[in-house]
Design a protein around this motif. Structure first.
Motif, PDB file in Angstrom:
ATOM      1  N   VAL A  78      49.794  70.692  20.557  1.00  0.00           N
ATOM      2  CA  VAL A  78      48.726  69.639  20.943  1.00  0.00           C
ATOM      3  C   VAL A  78      47.642  69.322  19.761  1.00  0.00           C
ATOM      4  O   VAL A  78      47.218  70.006  18.753  1.00  0.00           O
ATOM      5  N   ASP A  79      47.609  67.890  19.831  1.00  0.00           N
ATOM      6  CA  ASP A  79      46.625  67.257  18.547  1.00  0.00           C
ATOM      7  C   ASP A  79      45.460  67.026  19.098  1.00  0.00           C
ATOM      8  O   ASP A  79      45.206  66.477  19.987  1.00  0.00           O
ATOM      9  N   LEU A  80      44.493  67.625  18.353  1.00  0.00           N
ATOM     10  CA  LEU A  80      43.116  67.555  18.649  1.00  0.00           C
ATOM     11  C   LEU A  80      42.388  67.047  17.506  1.00  0.00           C
ATOM     12  O   LEU A  80      41.206  67.528  17.165  1.00  0.00           O
ATOM     13  N   SER A  81      43.202  66.062  16.838  1.00  0.00           N
ATOM     14  CA  SER A  81      42.325  65.543  15.447  1.00  0.00           C
ATOM     15  C   SER A  81      41.123  64.443  15.685  1.00  0.00           C
ATOM     16  O   SER A  81      41.026  64.189  17.049  1.00  0.00           O
ATOM     17  N   ALA A  82      40.663  64.251  14.790  1.00  0.00           N
ATOM     18  CA  ALA A  82      39.360  63.310  15.049  1.00  0.00           C
ATOM     19  C   ALA A  82      39.536  62.006  15.941  1.00  0.00           C
ATOM     20  O   ALA A  82      38.581  61.625  16.424  1.00  0.00           O
ATOM     21  N   SER A  83      40.893  61.577  15.821  1.00  0.00           N
ATOM     22  CA  SER A  83      41.001  60.238  16.392  1.00  0.00           C
ATOM     23  C   SER A  83      40.981  60.525  18.012  1.00  0.00           C
ATOM     24  O   SER A  83      40.979  59.478  18.534  1.00  0.00           O
ATOM     25  N   LEU A  84      41.162  61.604  18.247  1.00  0.00           N
ATOM     26  CA  LEU A  84      41.207  62.046  19.814  1.00  0.00           C
ATOM     27  C   LEU A  84      40.021  62.069  20.368  1.00  0.00           C
ATOM     28  O   LEU A  84      39.674  61.988  21.918  1.00  0.00           O
ATOM     29  N   ASP A  85      38.687  62.130  19.696  1.00  0.00           N
ATOM     30  CA  ASP A  85      37.339  62.115  20.125  1.00  0.00           C
ATOM     31  C   ASP A  85      36.856  60.915  20.284  1.00  0.00           C
ATOM     32  O   ASP A  85      35.959  60.458  19.728  1.00  0.00           O
ATOM     33  N   PHE A  86      37.290  59.952  21.124  1.00  0.00           N
ATOM     34  CA  PHE A  86      37.175  58.492  21.290  1.00  0.00           C
ATOM     35  C   PHE A  86      37.715  57.999  22.499  1.00  0.00           C
ATOM     36  O   PHE A  86      38.741  58.494  22.921  1.00  0.00           O
ATOM     37  N   GLY A  87      36.725  57.398  23.247  1.00  0.00           N
ATOM     38  CA  GLY A  87      37.010  56.655  24.445  1.00  0.00           C
ATOM     39  C   GLY A  87      36.173  55.573  24.867  1.00  0.00           C
ATOM     40  O   GLY A  87      35.214  55.967  24.656  1.00  0.00           O
ATOM     41  N   THR A  88      36.897  54.763  25.662  1.00  0.00           N
ATOM     42  CA  THR A  88      35.763  53.442  25.921  1.00  0.00           C
ATOM     43  C   THR A  88      35.808  53.039  27.330  1.00  0.00           C
ATOM     44  O   THR A  88      35.009  52.307  27.708  1.00  0.00           O
ATOM     45  N   THR A 121      43.706  70.951  14.666  1.00  0.00           N
ATOM     46  CA  THR A 121      42.623  69.847  14.629  1.00  0.00           C
ATOM     47  C   THR A 121      42.497  69.191  13.514  1.00  0.00           C
ATOM     48  O   THR A 121      41.726  68.414  13.051  1.00  0.00           O
ATOM     49  N   GLY A 122      43.611  69.734  12.422  1.00  0.00           N
ATOM     50  CA  GLY A 122      43.616  69.176  11.314  1.00  0.00           C
ATOM     51  C   GLY A 122      43.302  70.179  10.174  1.00  0.00           C
ATOM     52  O   GLY A 122      43.833  70.599   9.271  1.00  0.00           O
ATOM     53  N   ILE A 144      41.883  75.557  25.008  1.00  0.00           N
ATOM     54  CA  ILE A 144      42.264  74.237  24.350  1.00  0.00           C
ATOM     55  C   ILE A 144      40.850  73.313  24.595  1.00  0.00           C
ATOM     56  O   ILE A 144      40.645  72.499  23.714  1.00  0.00           O
ATOM     57  N   ALA A 145      40.321  73.397  25.756  1.00  0.00           N
ATOM     58  CA  ALA A 145      39.345  72.471  26.210  1.00  0.00           C
ATOM     59  C   ALA A 145      37.955  72.949  25.386  1.00  0.00           C
ATOM     60  O   ALA A 145      37.191  72.052  25.034  1.00  0.00           O
ATOM     61  N   GLN A 146      38.144  74.216  25.002  1.00  0.00           N
ATOM     62  CA  GLN A 146      36.863  74.629  24.240  1.00  0.00           C
ATOM     63  C   GLN A 146      36.884  74.707  22.650  1.00  0.00           C
ATOM     64  O   GLN A 146      36.135  75.094  21.725  1.00  0.00           O
ATOM     65  N   THR A 147      38.191  74.103  22.325  1.00  0.00           N
ATOM     66  CA  THR A 147      38.556  73.992  20.579  1.00  0.00           C
ATOM     67  C   THR A 147      37.367  73.006  20.234  1.00  0.00           C
ATOM     68  O   THR A 147      37.121  71.974  20.609  1.00  0.00           O
ATOM     69  N   PRO A 148      36.613  73.588  19.184  1.00  0.00           N
ATOM     70  CA  PRO A 148      35.632  72.751  18.511  1.00  0.00           C
ATOM     71  C   PRO A 148      36.385  71.343  17.937  1.00  0.00           C
ATOM     72  O   PRO A 148      37.391  71.221  17.597  1.00  0.00           O
ATOM     73  N   ARG A 149      35.430  70.546  17.899  1.00  0.00           N
ATOM     74  CA  ARG A 149      35.854  68.955  17.725  1.00  0.00           C
ATOM     75  C   ARG A 149      36.019  68.913  15.901  1.00  0.00           C
ATOM     76  O   ARG A 149      35.339  69.705  15.017  1.00  0.00           O
ATOM     77  N   ALA A 150      36.980  68.311  15.638  1.00  0.00           N
ATOM     78  CA  ALA A 150      37.319  68.218  14.081  1.00  0.00           C
ATOM     79  C   ALA A 150      36.149  67.320  13.444  1.00  0.00           C
ATOM     80  O   ALA A 150      35.603  66.363  13.913  1.00  0.00           O
ATOM     81  N   ALA A 151      35.782  67.838  12.295  1.00  0.00           N
ATOM     82  CA  ALA A 151      34.737  67.343  11.438  1.00  0.00           C
ATOM     83  C   ALA A 151      35.191  65.954  11.107  1.00  0.00           C
ATOM     84  O   ALA A 151      36.370  65.598  10.813  1.00  0.00           O
ATOM     85  N   GLU A 152      34.163  64.839  11.014  1.00  0.00           N
ATOM     86  CA  GLU A 152      34.644  63.675  10.564  1.00  0.00           C
ATOM     87  C   GLU A 152      35.136  63.396   9.125  1.00  0.00           C
ATOM     88  O   GLU A 152      34.590  64.243   8.190  1.00  0.00           O
ATOM     89  N   ARG A 155      41.563  64.779   8.277  1.00  0.00           N
ATOM     90  CA  ARG A 155      42.763  64.339   8.741  1.00  0.00           C
ATOM     91  C   ARG A 155      43.530  65.241   9.578  1.00  0.00           C
ATOM     92  O   ARG A 155      43.753  66.328   9.642  1.00  0.00           O
ATOM     93  N   GLY A 156      44.330  64.717  10.573  1.00  0.00           N
ATOM     94  CA  GLY A 156      45.025  65.455  11.325  1.00  0.00           C
ATOM     95  C   GLY A 156      46.321  65.918  10.961  1.00  0.00           C
ATOM     96  O   GLY A 156      46.585  65.558   9.702  1.00  0.00           O
ATOM     97  N   ASP A 157      46.801  66.893  11.674  1.00  0.00           N
ATOM     98  CA  ASP A 157      48.325  67.464  10.823  1.00  0.00           C
ATOM     99  C   ASP A 157      49.422  67.825  11.974  1.00  0.00           C
ATOM    100  O   ASP A 157      49.294  68.920  12.323  1.00  0.00           O
ATOM    101  N   LEU A 158      49.733  66.746  12.470  1.00  0.00           N
ATOM    102  CA  LEU A 158      50.677  67.187  13.409  1.00  0.00           C
ATOM    103  C   LEU A 158      52.163  67.698  13.265  1.00  0.00           C
ATOM    104  O   LEU A 158      52.607  68.718  13.807  1.00  0.00           O
ATOM    105  N   VAL A 159      52.397  67.495  11.981  1.00  0.00           N
ATOM    106  CA  VAL A 159      53.568  68.167  11.277  1.00  0.00           C
ATOM    107  C   VAL A 159      53.430  69.559  11.231  1.00  0.00           C
ATOM    108  O   VAL A 159      54.468  70.284  11.485  1.00  0.00           O
ATOM    109  N   THR A 160      52.193  69.945  10.751  1.00  0.00           N
ATOM    110  CA  THR A 160      52.297  71.535  10.834  1.00  0.00           C
ATOM    111  C   THR A 160      52.427  72.232  11.991  1.00  0.00           C
ATOM    112  O   THR A 160      53.018  73.291  12.289  1.00  0.00           O
ATOM    113  N   ALA A 161      52.061  71.685  13.116  1.00  0.00           N
ATOM    114  CA  ALA A 161      52.033  72.153  14.279  1.00  0.00           C
ATOM    115  C   ALA A 161      53.503  72.054  15.038  1.00  0.00           C
ATOM    116  O   ALA A 161      53.919  72.998  15.299  1.00  0.00           O
TER     117      ALA A 161
END
Length: 293
Positions: A78-88, A121-122, A144-152, A155-161
């Motif tokens: 599960v990738d919860l990097s900062a770019s996921l904290d976005f929606g329009t 989260t990176g 997972i829903a309560q995972t703290p948001r990544a700091a601005e 960078r995300g780190d999907l490879v490590t996951a």
């Protein structure tokens, strides 16, 4: 949070069960130990399941299905990097990630099956051991829903996951990668290595603004994973170039997933994600049955 998660669970269980109407709720036909029926090979099938005896007897390539393993182990990257904290539109991409986790957990649990997760989260990597049962599934979605948001600027780190899922090697099962797949495609090698042992599904989570810019005049664009900002004028030329670059990147992502023999499900913040999941599951079941609904 608790009320929202209860509503999400009711939506997943009620709508998925209702729309699939009695079909076996599974994302993979196995992996199993008991041989099932043989069927004609279809382009894109896993050649590791070829039945050479039937192929030789009929002179046509056949595949041997397997009976679903009732002790399937599913792992979520599960990738919860900062770019996921976005929606329009209807929600943030992060909300769709939690929804996808809930849906996959519902479709794979039961019958002694287990589900676990690696959440990145990176800056932080969290591993949730694979267990069975409804209480564990609810707890996994909640964590997972309560995972703290990544700091601005983090960078995300999907490879490590993904590497966390590879080592130590686990029994063959299902691995589901949930991310927006923005940024460099450094994850391709790890994903291909993971495909040698597991069935793979990638859930791509996107927002309309990831792929096109609106005509809003002067706007400040920000990269949440680097903190960089830039003021631009959304001219017709810039909008076309942005859309072309976004389309090229998504094609590269799709190609990387295909090379890893990874099925792709796309969820959008402006779409009915439950209906998208149902279409995906039904299309996979048709493929297993040789095109029969």
């Amino acid at each position: 949070m608790e009320a929202g998660l209860r509503t999400l669970e009711l939506s997943v269980r009620g709508r998925l069960d209702g729309l699939l109407q009695g079909n076996h709720l599974g994302l993979v036909p196995g992996p199993g130990s008991e041989p099932g029926e043989a069927r004609l090979y279809q382009p894109g099938d896993d050649v590791r399941r070829m039945d050479w005896a039937v192929t030789a007897r009929t002179t046509q390539p056949h595949l041997r299905e397997t009976v679903a393993d009732r002790e399937l182990e599913t792992w979520l990257a599960v990738d919860l990097s900062a770019s996921l904290d976005f929606g329009t539109v209807h929600c943030e991409k992060r909300d769709l990630v939690v929804a996808a986790v809930s849906a996959v957990s519902h479709l794979t649990r039961g019958g002694g099956n287990r589900v676990g997760a690696v959440v990145s989260t990176g800056a932080q990597l969290t591993r949730i051991p694979a267990r069975g049962g409804l209480p564990h599934t609810r707890g996994l979605v909640r964590r997972i829903a309560q995972t703290p948001r990544a700091a601005e600027g983090e960078r995300g780190d999907l490879v490590t996951a993904l590497e966390e899922l590879r080592r130590p090697p686990r029994r063959r099962g299902l691995a589901v990668v949930i991310s927006d797949f923005l940024g460099p495609l450094h994850w391709q090698r790890s994903l291909r290595a993971l495909s040698l042992r597991h069935d793979l599904i990638a859930v791509e989570v996107i927002d309309p603004r990831d792929i096109e810019l609106p005509d809003v005049g002067t706007v400040v664009l920000a990269d949440p994973e680097t903190g960089r900002q830039r003021e631009v004028e959304t001219t017709p030329l810039l909008r076309r170039e942005f859309a072309a670059a976004a389309d090229a990147h998504r094609q590269e992502v799709a190609m990387g997933l295909r090379r890893a023999n990874c099925a792709q499900l796309t969820l959008r913040t402006d779409s009915d994600w439950v209906a998208d999941i149902v279409r995906f599951v039904v299309s996979r079941k048709r493929r297993w049955s040789g095109g029969v609904a």
